[in-house]
Design a protein around this motif. Sequence first.
Motif, short mmCIF file in Angstrom:
data_model
loop_
_atom_site.label_atom_id
_atom_site.label_comp_id
_atom_site.label_asym_id
_atom_site.label_seq_id
_atom_site.Cartn_x
_atom_site.Cartn_y
_atom_site.Cartn_z
N VAL A 105 0.88 -1.18 0.00
CA VAL A 105 0.00 0.00 0.00
C VAL A 105 0.91 1.22 0.00
CG1 VAL A 105 -1.81 1.25 1.22
CG2 VAL A 105 -1.78 -1.25 1.26
N PRO A 106 1.01 1.91 -1.14
CA PRO A 106 1.94 3.04 -1.23
C PRO A 106 1.37 4.28 -0.56
CG PRO A 106 0.82 2.73 -3.32
CD PRO A 106 0.36 1.62 -2.41
N LEU A 107 2.02 4.69 0.52
CA LEU A 107 1.61 5.90 1.23
C LEU A 107 2.72 6.95 1.22
CD1 LEU A 107 -0.17 4.31 4.33
CD2 LEU A 107 -1.22 5.31 2.31
N ASN A 108 3.72 6.77 0.36
CA ASN A 108 4.85 7.71 0.31
C ASN A 108 4.39 9.10 -0.11
OD1 ASN A 108 6.48 5.64 1.05
ND2 ASN A 108 7.18 5.19 -1.04
N GLY A 109 3.41 9.18 -1.01
CA GLY A 109 2.92 10.50 -1.44
C GLY A 109 2.29 11.27 -0.31
N VAL A 110 1.55 10.60 0.56
CA VAL A 110 0.94 11.26 1.72
C VAL A 110 2.02 11.75 2.67
CG1 VAL A 110 -0.57 10.92 3.70
CG2 VAL A 110 -1.16 9.90 1.50
N GLU A 111 3.04 10.90 2.87
CA GLU A 111 4.13 11.27 3.78
C GLU A 111 4.88 12.49 3.26
OE1 GLU A 111 8.00 9.11 5.81
OE2 GLU A 111 6.37 7.90 5.01
N ASN A 112 5.14 12.53 1.96
CA ASN A 112 5.86 13.68 1.39
C ASN A 112 4.98 14.93 1.34
OD1 ASN A 112 8.10 12.08 1.04
ND2 ASN A 112 7.58 11.55 -1.07
N ALA A 113 3.69 14.76 1.04
CA ALA A 113 2.82 15.93 0.90
C ALA A 113 2.52 16.58 2.25
CB ALA A 113 1.51 15.53 0.22
#
Length: 170
Positions: free
Chosen positions: A38-46
Amino acid sequence: MKPTTRGTLAAVLTGVAAALGAAAEAPAVAAETVPVPVPLNGVENALNVQVPKIAGELPVPMPGAPEGPRYVEGRLIPEHALPQLPVTGGLPGADVRTPLPHILGHGFDHLGVGAPAADLRTLTPGLSTDTPLTVPSADNLGLPRLPQAAVLPPLLKTTPGANLEMGSRA
């Protein structure tokens, strides 16, 4: 080169390519589980916050060979008229890790839950019938015994497990 020789050579090369392609595909089919990140890297960076790491595993069900009908003495129809089909697979697995901030101090700890995919063996429902081989009975108004039918229930066997852990993030 004659056209028939070219056609034969093309057929042989096509067969060899298909065999090599099937051999290369066999390990992918033999996998028991398929990982699902489950890719949540975008939420972490945003949002500039630490988010949980979530991953899962989905099992690949594999049907087995059904047990064939068994003929029993004294029965007109075999013992398993509709055989049960064995299917092996697994329960889905999950791995969740979330950061826990220190209330006093710097750094983060983590909380993790790991539930690996567990083996699951099943048998589908089946049907067993028994037609009597009896003569007409005076007790039953001159009729033979009624046929007997039984529905074989499905069977599930598994041993799920999970791990809960807390600690400092390394």
